[in-house]
Design a protein around this motif. Structure first.
Motif, mmCIF file in Angstrom:
data_model
loop_
_atom_site.group_PDB
_atom_site.id
_atom_site.type_symbol
_atom_site.label_atom_id
_atom_site.label_comp_id
_atom_site.label_asym_id
_atom_site.label_seq_id
_atom_site.Cartn_x
_atom_site.Cartn_y
_atom_site.Cartn_z
ATOM 1 N N TYR B 32 0.878 -1.150 0.000
ATOM 2 C CA TYR B 32 0.000 0.000 0.000
ATOM 3 C C TYR B 32 0.926 1.212 0.000
ATOM 4 O O TYR B 32 1.784 1.332 0.876
ATOM 5 C CB TYR B 32 -0.887 0.015 1.242
ATOM 6 C CG TYR B 32 -1.789 -1.186 1.348
ATOM 7 C CD1 TYR B 32 -1.417 -2.286 2.109
ATOM 8 C CD2 TYR B 32 -3.004 -1.229 0.689
ATOM 9 C CE1 TYR B 32 -2.231 -3.401 2.217
ATOM 10 C CE2 TYR B 32 -3.833 -2.332 0.784
ATOM 11 C CZ TYR B 32 -3.439 -3.421 1.544
ATOM 12 O OH TYR B 32 -4.253 -4.519 1.636
ATOM 13 N N LEU B 33 0.785 2.096 -0.949
ATOM 14 C CA LEU B 33 1.746 3.183 -1.131
ATOM 15 C C LEU B 33 1.060 4.537 -1.058
ATOM 16 O O LEU B 33 -0.073 4.693 -1.519
ATOM 17 C CB LEU B 33 2.447 3.027 -2.485
ATOM 18 C CG LEU B 33 3.304 1.764 -2.594
ATOM 19 C CD1 LEU B 33 3.594 1.436 -4.049
ATOM 20 C CD2 LEU B 33 4.608 1.935 -1.819
ATOM 21 N N PHE B 34 1.764 5.483 -0.504
ATOM 22 C CA PHE B 34 1.194 6.799 -0.258
ATOM 23 C C PHE B 34 2.236 7.875 -0.563
ATOM 24 O O PHE B 34 3.436 7.661 -0.413
ATOM 25 C CB PHE B 34 0.797 6.958 1.219
ATOM 26 C CG PHE B 34 -0.110 5.875 1.738
ATOM 27 C CD1 PHE B 34 0.397 4.654 2.141
ATOM 28 C CD2 PHE B 34 -1.473 6.096 1.826
ATOM 29 C CE1 PHE B 34 -0.438 3.655 2.621
ATOM 30 C CE2 PHE B 34 -2.322 5.105 2.305
ATOM 31 C CZ PHE B 34 -1.797 3.889 2.701
ATOM 32 N N TRP B 35 1.752 9.038 -0.951
ATOM 33 C CA TRP B 35 2.544 10.249 -0.971
ATOM 34 C C TRP B 35 1.843 11.286 -0.096
ATOM 35 O O TRP B 35 0.640 11.535 -0.253
ATOM 36 C CB TRP B 35 2.698 10.811 -2.380
ATOM 37 C CG TRP B 35 3.820 10.210 -3.151
ATOM 38 C CD1 TRP B 35 3.759 9.230 -4.098
ATOM 39 C CD2 TRP B 35 5.212 10.579 -3.071
ATOM 40 N NE1 TRP B 35 5.004 8.957 -4.587
ATOM 41 C CE2 TRP B 35 5.909 9.769 -3.986
ATOM 42 C CE3 TRP B 35 5.923 11.522 -2.313
ATOM 43 C CZ2 TRP B 35 7.296 9.863 -4.165
ATOM 44 C CZ3 TRP B 35 7.285 11.617 -2.485
ATOM 45 C CH2 TRP B 35 7.964 10.792 -3.404
ATOM 46 N N TYR B 36 2.646 11.886 0.805
ATOM 47 C CA TYR B 36 2.160 12.960 1.661
ATOM 48 C C TYR B 36 3.010 14.203 1.409
ATOM 49 O O TYR B 36 4.186 14.103 1.064
ATOM 50 C CB TYR B 36 2.294 12.583 3.146
ATOM 51 C CG TYR B 36 1.213 11.665 3.675
ATOM 52 C CD1 TYR B 36 1.324 10.287 3.545
ATOM 53 C CD2 TYR B 36 0.094 12.177 4.327
ATOM 54 C CE1 TYR B 36 0.338 9.442 4.040
ATOM 55 C CE2 TYR B 36 -0.897 11.332 4.827
ATOM 56 C CZ TYR B 36 -0.754 9.966 4.676
ATOM 57 O OH TYR B 36 -1.731 9.130 5.169
#
Lengths: 114, 114
Positions: B32-36
Protein backbone atom coordinates in the motif's frame (compact mmCIF):
# COMPACT_ATOMS: atom_id res chain seq x y z
CA UNK A 1 -13.66 22.28 11.86
CA UNK A 2 -10.15 20.99 12.55
CA UNK A 3 -9.99 17.25 11.94
CA UNK A 4 -7.02 16.25 14.09
CA UNK A 5 -5.91 18.80 16.64
CA UNK A 6 -2.95 18.65 18.96
CA UNK A 7 -1.98 20.85 21.86
CA UNK A 8 0.31 22.49 22.53
CA UNK A 9 1.87 23.47 19.21
CA UNK A 10 5.18 24.28 20.89
CA UNK A 11 6.57 22.89 24.12
CA UNK A 12 9.87 23.99 25.63
CA UNK A 13 10.95 22.33 28.84
CA UNK A 14 13.98 21.28 30.82
CA UNK A 15 15.53 17.87 31.15
CA UNK A 16 13.96 15.72 33.83
CA UNK A 17 10.52 17.29 33.60
CA UNK A 18 7.30 15.43 32.82
CA UNK A 19 5.04 16.73 30.06
CA UNK A 20 1.92 15.74 28.15
CA UNK A 21 0.71 16.32 24.61
CA UNK A 22 -2.98 16.04 23.84
CA UNK A 23 -4.67 14.95 20.65
CA UNK A 24 -8.29 14.92 19.58
CA UNK A 25 -9.94 13.92 16.33
CA UNK A 26 -13.48 14.72 15.20
CA UNK A 27 -13.50 12.47 12.15
CA UNK A 28 -15.20 9.55 13.87
CA UNK A 29 -12.15 7.37 13.26
CA UNK A 30 -11.53 4.28 15.34
CA UNK A 31 -7.72 4.36 15.32
CA UNK A 32 -5.21 6.96 16.48
CA UNK A 33 -1.44 7.15 16.28
CA UNK A 34 1.60 8.94 17.55
CA UNK A 35 4.50 9.53 15.18
CA UNK A 36 7.86 11.11 15.98
CA UNK A 37 9.70 13.25 13.41
CA UNK A 38 13.35 13.79 14.23
CA UNK A 39 15.63 16.64 13.25
CA UNK A 40 16.33 14.98 9.90
CA UNK A 41 12.59 14.88 9.17
CA UNK A 42 12.45 11.10 9.55
CA UNK A 43 8.99 9.96 10.64
CA UNK A 44 8.55 6.86 12.74
CA UNK A 45 5.47 5.38 14.34
CA UNK A 46 5.48 5.15 18.11
CA UNK A 47 2.04 3.91 19.11
CA UNK A 48 -1.35 3.09 17.70
CA UNK A 49 -4.66 2.66 19.48
CA UNK A 50 -7.76 1.07 18.02
CA UNK A 51 -10.95 1.69 19.97
CA UNK A 52 -8.88 2.56 23.04
CA UNK A 53 -6.77 -0.58 22.79
CA UNK A 54 -3.05 -0.51 22.08
CA UNK A 55 -2.32 -2.28 18.79
CA UNK A 56 1.09 -0.94 17.80
CA UNK A 57 3.83 -0.33 20.33
CA UNK A 58 7.16 0.22 18.66
CA UNK A 59 10.46 0.20 20.50
CA UNK A 60 9.96 3.32 22.53
CA UNK A 61 11.40 4.05 25.99
CA UNK A 62 8.88 3.32 28.71
CA UNK A 63 9.14 6.96 29.74
CA UNK A 64 6.61 7.45 26.95
CA UNK A 65 3.10 6.42 27.93
CA UNK A 66 0.11 6.88 25.65
CA UNK A 67 -3.37 7.09 27.08
CA UNK A 68 -6.63 6.87 25.19
CA UNK A 69 -9.63 7.83 27.35
CA UNK A 70 -11.94 7.33 24.37
CA UNK A 71 -11.52 6.69 20.68
CA UNK A 72 -11.51 10.39 19.86
CA UNK A 73 -8.57 11.19 22.13
CA UNK A 74 -5.02 9.95 22.39
CA UNK A 75 -2.64 11.70 24.76
CA UNK A 76 1.09 11.21 25.10
CA UNK A 77 2.76 11.57 28.47
CA UNK A 78 6.54 11.73 28.69
CA UNK A 79 8.39 11.29 31.99
CA UNK A 80 11.92 12.40 32.80
CA UNK A 81 12.45 14.22 29.53
CA UNK A 82 15.85 13.88 27.85
CA UNK A 83 17.61 16.00 25.26
CA UNK A 84 17.08 13.29 22.65
CA UNK A 85 13.32 13.58 23.04
CA UNK A 86 13.44 16.89 21.19
CA UNK A 87 11.44 16.35 18.02
CA UNK A 88 8.12 17.07 16.38
CA UNK A 89 5.39 14.70 17.53
CA UNK A 90 2.48 14.09 15.19
CA UNK A 91 -0.87 12.65 16.08
CA UNK A 92 -2.89 10.95 13.35
CA UNK A 93 -6.10 9.03 12.94
CA UNK A 94 -7.69 6.62 10.50
CA UNK A 95 -10.61 4.24 10.15
CA UNK A 96 -8.91 0.87 10.45
CA UNK A 97 -12.02 -1.06 9.51
CA UNK A 98 -11.99 0.63 6.12
CA UNK A 99 -8.90 -0.68 4.34
CA UNK A 100 -8.57 2.30 2.04
CA UNK A 101 -8.68 4.82 4.87
CA UNK A 102 -5.49 6.90 4.89
CA UNK A 103 -3.99 8.60 7.91
CA UNK A 104 -5.05 12.14 8.76
CA UNK A 105 -2.35 14.06 10.60
CA UNK A 106 -2.44 16.87 13.08
CA UNK A 107 -0.14 19.88 12.69
CA UNK A 108 2.42 18.56 15.13
CA UNK A 109 3.85 19.51 18.50
CA UNK A 110 7.42 20.76 18.47
CA UNK A 111 9.06 19.61 21.70
CA UNK A 112 12.35 21.21 22.70
CA UNK A 113 14.18 19.85 25.72
CA UNK A 114 16.92 22.06 27.12
CA UNK B 1 11.26 -5.70 6.50
CA UNK B 2 9.58 -2.70 4.97
CA UNK B 3 11.58 0.32 3.90
CA UNK B 4 11.23 3.34 1.68
CA UNK B 5 14.02 5.19 -0.11
CA UNK B 6 13.71 8.68 -1.49
CA UNK B 7 17.05 9.21 -3.22
CA UNK B 8 16.70 12.96 -3.68
CA UNK B 9 17.06 14.98 -0.50
CA UNK B 10 16.45 18.33 -2.20
CA UNK B 11 15.13 19.26 -5.65
CA UNK B 12 14.84 22.71 -7.17
CA UNK B 13 12.59 23.37 -10.14
CA UNK B 14 11.37 26.47 -11.92
CA UNK B 15 7.74 27.42 -11.67
CA UNK B 16 5.85 25.92 -14.59
CA UNK B 17 8.36 23.12 -15.11
CA UNK B 18 7.47 19.47 -14.70
CA UNK B 19 8.37 17.53 -11.58
CA UNK B 20 9.22 13.96 -10.73
CA UNK B 21 10.05 12.82 -7.20
CA UNK B 22 11.47 9.34 -6.84
CA UNK B 23 10.43 6.70 -4.38
CA UNK B 24 11.58 3.10 -4.10
CA UNK B 25 10.16 0.66 -1.59
CA UNK B 26 10.97 -2.71 -0.16
CA UNK B 27 8.10 -4.90 0.95
CA UNK B 28 7.45 -8.63 0.68
CA UNK B 29 3.78 -8.47 -0.26
CA UNK B 30 1.61 -6.20 -2.36
CA UNK B 31 2.33 -2.76 -0.99
CA UNK B 32 0.00 0.00 0.00
CA UNK B 33 1.75 3.18 -1.13
CA UNK B 34 1.19 6.80 -0.26
CA UNK B 35 2.54 10.25 -0.97
CA UNK B 36 2.16 12.96 1.66
CA UNK B 37 3.14 16.62 1.54
CA UNK B 38 4.26 18.67 4.53
CA UNK B 39 4.28 22.45 4.35
CA UNK B 40 6.40 24.33 6.90
CA UNK B 41 4.89 24.15 10.38
CA UNK B 42 2.07 21.95 9.17
CA UNK B 43 1.08 18.35 9.44
CA UNK B 44 1.15 15.88 6.61
CA UNK B 45 -1.52 16.04 3.94
CA UNK B 46 -2.31 13.04 1.77
CA UNK B 47 -1.68 13.65 -1.93
CA UNK B 48 -2.59 10.22 -3.25
CA UNK B 49 -2.56 6.54 -2.46
CA UNK B 50 -2.25 3.21 -4.24
CA UNK B 51 -3.95 0.09 -2.93
CA UNK B 52 -4.68 -1.96 -6.02
CA UNK B 53 -5.97 -1.68 -9.57
CA UNK B 54 -4.83 0.95 -12.02
CA UNK B 55 -1.14 1.57 -11.51
CA UNK B 56 -1.42 5.25 -12.45
CA UNK B 57 -3.00 7.06 -9.54
CA UNK B 58 -4.40 10.57 -9.62
CA UNK B 59 -4.26 12.76 -6.58
CA UNK B 60 -5.04 16.26 -5.43
CA UNK B 61 -3.44 19.40 -6.85
CA UNK B 62 -2.77 17.70 -10.23
CA UNK B 63 -0.29 15.24 -8.76
CA UNK B 64 -0.10 11.70 -10.03
CA UNK B 65 2.03 8.68 -9.24
CA UNK B 66 2.77 5.46 -11.04
CA UNK B 67 3.27 2.13 -9.32
CA UNK B 68 5.86 -0.02 -11.10
CA UNK B 69 6.14 -3.39 -9.42
CA UNK B 70 9.12 -4.47 -11.55
CA UNK B 71 11.11 -1.47 -10.37
CA UNK B 72 9.64 -1.32 -6.83
CA UNK B 73 8.94 2.31 -7.48
CA UNK B 74 6.14 4.77 -6.87
CA UNK B 75 7.33 8.06 -8.37
CA UNK B 76 5.34 11.24 -7.95
CA UNK B 77 4.83 13.56 -10.91
CA UNK B 78 3.28 16.90 -11.70
CA UNK B 79 3.20 18.42 -15.19
CA UNK B 80 3.53 22.06 -14.12
CA UNK B 81 4.77 23.12 -10.70
CA UNK B 82 3.32 26.11 -8.86
CA UNK B 83 5.20 28.19 -6.29
CA UNK B 84 2.80 26.91 -3.63
CA UNK B 85 4.06 23.36 -4.20
CA UNK B 86 7.28 24.16 -2.34
CA UNK B 87 7.22 21.78 0.61
CA UNK B 88 8.58 18.49 1.91
CA UNK B 89 7.26 15.37 0.20
CA UNK B 90 7.14 11.98 1.86
CA UNK B 91 6.59 8.59 0.30
CA UNK B 92 5.28 5.84 2.58
CA UNK B 93 4.54 2.13 2.42
CA UNK B 94 1.83 0.59 4.55
CA UNK B 95 2.38 -2.66 6.39
CA UNK B 96 -0.16 -4.88 8.08
CA UNK B 97 -3.72 -4.22 7.04
CA UNK B 98 -2.85 -1.24 4.94
CA UNK B 99 -2.53 2.21 6.30
CA UNK B 100 -2.31 1.52 9.99
CA UNK B 101 1.47 1.13 10.14
CA UNK B 102 3.23 3.41 7.70
CA UNK B 103 6.94 3.36 7.00
CA UNK B 104 8.08 6.70 5.67
CA UNK B 105 10.95 7.70 3.47
CA UNK B 106 13.25 10.48 4.60
CA UNK B 107 11.51 13.03 2.43
CA UNK B 108 12.40 15.24 -0.52
CA UNK B 109 12.42 18.97 -0.07
CA UNK B 110 11.08 20.82 -3.10
CA UNK B 111 12.12 24.39 -3.81
CA UNK B 112 10.33 26.29 -6.57
CA UNK B 113 12.07 29.25 -8.17
CA UNK B 114 10.18 31.93 -10.08
Amino acid sequence: DTAVSQTPKYLVTQMGNDKSIKCEQNLGHDTMYWYKQDSKKFLKIMFSYNNKELIINETVPNRFSPKSPDKAHLNLHINSLELGDSAVYFCASSQLARRNSPLHFGNGTRLTVT
Amino acid sequence: AQSVTQPDIHITVSEGASLELRCNYSYGATPYLFWYVQSPGQGLQLLLKYFSGDTLVQGIKDFEAEFKRSQSSFNLRKPSVHWSDAAEYFCAVGAGSGANNLFFGTGTRLTVIP
